[in-house]
Design a protein around this motif. Sequence first.
Motif, mmCIF file in Angstrom:
data_model
loop_
_atom_site.group_PDB
_atom_site.id
_atom_site.type_symbol
_atom_site.label_atom_id
_atom_site.label_comp_id
_atom_site.label_asym_id
_atom_site.label_seq_id
_atom_site.Cartn_x
_atom_site.Cartn_y
_atom_site.Cartn_z
ATOM 1 N N GLY A 9 -10.971 -10.861 -0.635
ATOM 2 C CA GLY A 9 -9.614 -11.104 -1.419
ATOM 3 C C GLY A 9 -9.505 -10.361 -2.846
ATOM 4 N N LEU A 43 -1.241 -10.620 -1.475
ATOM 5 C CA LEU A 43 -2.006 -10.889 -0.376
ATOM 6 C C LEU A 43 -3.495 -11.016 -0.570
ATOM 7 C CD1 LEU A 43 -1.851 -10.161 2.743
ATOM 8 C CD2 LEU A 43 -2.660 -7.801 2.261
ATOM 9 N N GLY A 44 -4.018 -10.429 -1.669
ATOM 10 C CA GLY A 44 -5.453 -10.788 -1.956
ATOM 11 C C GLY A 44 -5.681 -11.960 -2.558
ATOM 12 N N GLY A 47 -5.190 -14.412 0.460
ATOM 13 C CA GLY A 47 -6.539 -13.898 1.359
ATOM 14 C C GLY A 47 -7.691 -14.699 0.968
ATOM 15 N N HIS A 48 -7.875 -14.512 -0.510
ATOM 16 C CA HIS A 48 -9.241 -15.106 -1.042
ATOM 17 C C HIS A 48 -9.148 -16.507 -0.963
ATOM 18 C CE1 HIS A 48 -12.328 -15.342 -4.204
ATOM 19 N NE2 HIS A 48 -11.579 -16.415 -4.747
ATOM 20 N N ILE A 51 -10.087 -17.214 3.118
ATOM 21 C CA ILE A 51 -11.498 -16.746 3.425
ATOM 22 C C ILE A 51 -12.301 -17.924 2.677
ATOM 23 C CG2 ILE A 51 -13.114 -15.107 3.178
ATOM 24 C CD1 ILE A 51 -11.055 -13.013 3.327
#
Length: 56
Positions: A9, A43-44, A47-48, A51
């Motif tokens: 992420g 998105l990152g 996502g981080h 995840i």
Amino acid sequence: MNELLKNLGVIVLLIGVIILAVPAISGGMSNTILLTGLGIIILGYIGHIVINKRLG
């Protein structure tokens, strides 16, 4: 491998920052570049969180 996956992420977030920084330095900003960079940063970030919730 697990360590790379945990940092995926952040890596995507940094790619988004690079997408925004390069045109800002060179002077070629457009709305498409700004929206693409923003989308990849969001998105990152998401996502981080996802995840690290699943792995951590």
